[in-house]
Design a protein around this motif. Structure first.
Motif, PDB file in Angstrom:
ATOM      1  N   MET A 131      36.136  40.138  38.006  1.00  0.00           N
ATOM      2  CA  MET A 131      37.440  39.882  38.431  1.00  0.00           C
ATOM      3  C   MET A 131      37.057  38.954  39.935  1.00  0.00           C
ATOM      4  O   MET A 131      36.070  39.265  40.445  1.00  0.00           O
ATOM      5  N   SER A 132      38.268  38.380  40.172  1.00  0.00           N
ATOM      6  CA  SER A 132      37.817  37.276  41.461  1.00  0.00           C
ATOM      7  C   SER A 132      38.116  38.129  42.551  1.00  0.00           C
ATOM      8  O   SER A 132      38.909  39.393  42.488  1.00  0.00           O
ATOM      9  N   PRO A 133      37.519  38.049  43.791  1.00  0.00           N
ATOM     10  CA  PRO A 133      37.737  38.939  44.916  1.00  0.00           C
ATOM     11  C   PRO A 133      39.312  38.899  45.143  1.00  0.00           C
ATOM     12  O   PRO A 133      39.956  39.840  45.614  1.00  0.00           O
ATOM     13  N   ALA A 134      40.185  37.762  44.772  1.00  0.00           N
ATOM     14  CA  ALA A 134      41.717  37.678  45.079  1.00  0.00           C
ATOM     15  C   ALA A 134      42.130  38.733  44.403  1.00  0.00           C
ATOM     16  O   ALA A 134      43.196  39.185  44.717  1.00  0.00           O
ATOM     17  N   ALA A 135      41.784  38.980  42.931  1.00  0.00           N
ATOM     18  CA  ALA A 135      42.365  40.007  41.943  1.00  0.00           C
ATOM     19  C   ALA A 135      42.204  41.399  42.465  1.00  0.00           C
ATOM     20  O   ALA A 135      42.505  42.473  42.138  1.00  0.00           O
ATOM     21  N   TYR A 136      40.682  41.681  43.146  1.00  0.00           N
ATOM     22  CA  TYR A 136      40.585  43.041  43.463  1.00  0.00           C
ATOM     23  C   TYR A 136      40.669  43.380  44.818  1.00  0.00           C
ATOM     24  O   TYR A 136      40.235  44.815  45.164  1.00  0.00           O
ATOM     25  N   THR A 137      40.830  42.605  45.561  1.00  0.00           N
ATOM     26  CA  THR A 137      41.006  42.956  47.268  1.00  0.00           C
ATOM     27  C   THR A 137      42.433  43.310  47.664  1.00  0.00           C
ATOM     28  O   THR A 137      43.331  42.954  47.253  1.00  0.00           O
ATOM     29  N   TYR A 138      42.235  44.660  48.242  1.00  0.00           N
ATOM     30  CA  TYR A 138      43.667  45.174  48.930  1.00  0.00           C
ATOM     31  C   TYR A 138      43.743  44.533  50.185  1.00  0.00           C
ATOM     32  O   TYR A 138      42.859  44.415  51.004  1.00  0.00           O
ATOM     33  N   ALA A 139      44.904  44.446  50.587  1.00  0.00           N
ATOM     34  CA  ALA A 139      45.279  43.716  51.996  1.00  0.00           C
ATOM     35  C   ALA A 139      45.237  45.064  53.096  1.00  0.00           C
ATOM     36  O   ALA A 139      46.243  45.626  53.315  1.00  0.00           O
ATOM     37  N   ILE A 140      43.956  45.760  53.336  1.00  0.00           N
ATOM     38  CA  ILE A 140      43.808  46.803  54.145  1.00  0.00           C
ATOM     39  C   ILE A 140      42.821  46.507  55.189  1.00  0.00           C
ATOM     40  O   ILE A 140      41.829  45.458  55.103  1.00  0.00           O
ATOM     41  N   LEU A 147      34.540  50.695  52.911  1.00  0.00           N
ATOM     42  CA  LEU A 147      34.282  51.992  52.215  1.00  0.00           C
ATOM     43  C   LEU A 147      34.213  51.823  50.785  1.00  0.00           C
ATOM     44  O   LEU A 147      33.971  52.851  50.043  1.00  0.00           O
ATOM     45  N   GLY A 148      34.570  50.573  50.305  1.00  0.00           N
ATOM     46  CA  GLY A 148      34.662  50.231  48.837  1.00  0.00           C
ATOM     47  C   GLY A 148      36.126  50.512  48.197  1.00  0.00           C
ATOM     48  O   GLY A 148      36.236  50.637  47.169  1.00  0.00           O
ATOM     49  N   ILE A 149      37.144  50.683  49.049  1.00  0.00           N
ATOM     50  CA  ILE A 149      38.308  50.749  48.678  1.00  0.00           C
ATOM     51  C   ILE A 149      39.003  49.374  48.029  1.00  0.00           C
ATOM     52  O   ILE A 149      39.163  48.468  48.863  1.00  0.00           O
ATOM     53  N   ARG A 150      38.825  49.090  47.037  1.00  0.00           N
ATOM     54  CA  ARG A 150      39.495  48.115  46.244  1.00  0.00           C
ATOM     55  C   ARG A 150      39.804  48.315  44.847  1.00  0.00           C
ATOM     56  O   ARG A 150      39.731  49.495  44.423  1.00  0.00           O
ATOM     57  N   ARG A 151      40.470  47.450  43.944  1.00  0.00           N
ATOM     58  CA  ARG A 151      40.692  47.527  42.813  1.00  0.00           C
ATOM     59  C   ARG A 151      39.661  47.671  42.058  1.00  0.00           C
ATOM     60  O   ARG A 151      38.718  46.621  42.066  1.00  0.00           O
ATOM     61  N   TYR A 152      39.418  48.461  41.285  1.00  0.00           N
ATOM     62  CA  TYR A 152      38.109  48.690  40.118  1.00  0.00           C
ATOM     63  C   TYR A 152      38.683  48.363  38.447  1.00  0.00           C
ATOM     64  O   TYR A 152      37.847  47.623  37.904  1.00  0.00           O
TER      65      TYR A 152
END
Ligand code: AMP
Length: 394
Positions: A131-140, A147-152
């Protein structure tokens, strides 16, 4: 090659034994134990049974044991189940509390009891590695992201099977080969005609994935399996401000709010009837408005995510349904696909109604531009295949 798949729940142990080769697979035996407090006696009893039934002479006859691990910190893919995997499971044990400690313990038991037998972990997140960073990155804040908080994304074994099988059904050998070899070869370059699949895994736990030419571009589930669509008794997507608000208004601790979101929400919380889609449908048919709302929310959420992937991929050639609800609930499939004639989706209602109870089939009309298919889930077979590929590749 004899491959054992160990399915480890916090109170259950299930297994399937496969004979695998390059071109074929056969399930030799399956079994399981409920109300499990310790895996060691279960593994001993399983091995005794497999020896008694003539499938093995001893546990050492196994070529590999495969584990469907859920979520690892800083680790994904189909990998040797070694200390690195145990550390990764430990690192995210709070995020997947029902799964990670169970798998860590199960892997250790096999390590102790059958030290010569290879152990391979296939993470449920593996299918989303590209997945692209744009698809897995949360705006936090960055400190949270660090800490590894993202979409998996989860249900990776199931969606990968859909990637392979839809390509086979549409006669797209190029895409099928790419999807099959993904964890060993990576995605590589692809220059063929597009094959875009909106894959709907709808069961006790549900998720959608967008699959472009055999590779996932997006997932409805996020940091944990408690996101995306409403699940049987888990919440799905929720605005983060609801937790501090409910905590203040109802005097709930974060732990209690989390418990209610995990156990008393989803289809159960909405319907007030059951966490089982069949009971909810019966109640809705009998006039229960909350049960009808639960079904409507599920359908809306499926359409929401399907629309997202359709847009991101610039269209789709296939919509696919799998798992308990996806394989059996023809009415829901029809509702999900309703009003999409303008996009090129036409359901053959007779084929749709007939495609239930583990049947595979096309449920769109021959002139439907987008094909709609039902494909029975078989996650254990997917794991057996991946473990086979991993062992062969080493
Ligand atoms: P799974 O997690 O894939 O085993 O799916 C379990 C879910 O499938 C449960 O919510 C069941 O109620 C649902 N299911 C099984 N059979 C049917 C059916 N005939 N109609 C609707 N839902 C079903």
């Amino acid at each position: 090659m004899k491959i054992l798949i160990a399915n480890l729940g916090s109170t259950s142990f299930k297994y399937r034994l496969y004979e695998m080769s390059e071109s074929a697979s056969e399930m030799l035996s399956k079994g399981g134990f409920e109300r499990v407090t310790e895996y060691t006696p279960c593994i001993e009893e399983m091995l005794e049974t497999l020896v008694k039934d003539g499938y093995l002479q001893s546990g050492d006859d196994l070529d590999a044991v495969g584990f469907k691990t859920v979520l690892g910190k800083d680790l994904s893919g189909c990998v040797e189940a070694d200390e690195r995997v145990l550390d990764a499971l430990e690192g995210f044990k709070e995020v997947a509390p029902a799964h990670n400690p169970a798998y860590a313990e199960g892997i250790r038991c096999f390590q102790r009891m059958l030290p010569k037998v290879k152990r391979v972990a296939l993470f449920e997140t593996a299918f989303y590695q590209w997945m692209s960073p744009a698809a897995y990155t949360y705006a936090i804040p960055k400190a949270w992201r660090d800490l590894g908080i993202r979409r998996y994304g989860f249900h990776g074994a199931s969606h990968k099977f859909i990637a392979e099988r839809t390509a086979e059904l549409l006669g797209r050998d190029d895409v099928a080969a790419r999807a099959r070899g993904l964890y060993v070869n990576g995605p590589g370059e692809f220059s063929g005609e597009p094959l875009r699949v909106v894959s709907c895994h709808l069961g006790g736990s549900s998720s959608l994935a967008g699959i472009q030419n055999g590779v996932s571009i997006g997932a409805s589930m996020g940091f944990s399996p408690q996101s995306g669509l409403p699940q049987n008794n888990r919440v799905g997507d929720l605005d983060s401000m609801a937790i501090p608000y409910v905590s203040k208004m109802l005097g709930l601790s974060v732990e209690e709010a989390e418990r209610q979101l995990n156990k008393e929400s989803g289809m159960l919380g909405l319907s007030g009837v059951s966490n089982d889609a069949r009971d909810i449908e019966d109640a809705a048919n009998a006039g229960n408005a909350d049960a009808q709302l639960a079904t409507d929310v599920l359908i809306d959420s499926i359409r929401h995510w399907a629309g997202s992937f359709f847009f991101k991929m610039g269209g789709a050639e296939v919509i696919s349904f799998t798992a308990g609800i996806g394989e059996n609930d023809a009415k829901l499939r029809s509702a999900v696909c309703s009003g999409l004639e303008g996009l090129g989706v036409r359901i053959d209602e007779i084929a749709n109604a007939a495609t239930i109870r583990g049947k595979e089939g096309m449920i769109s009309t021959p002139d439907s531009k987008i094909k709609v298919v039902v494909i029975p889930a078989n996650e254990e077979l997917v794991i057996a295949r991946e473990v086979y590929r991993k062992v062969q590749a080493n």
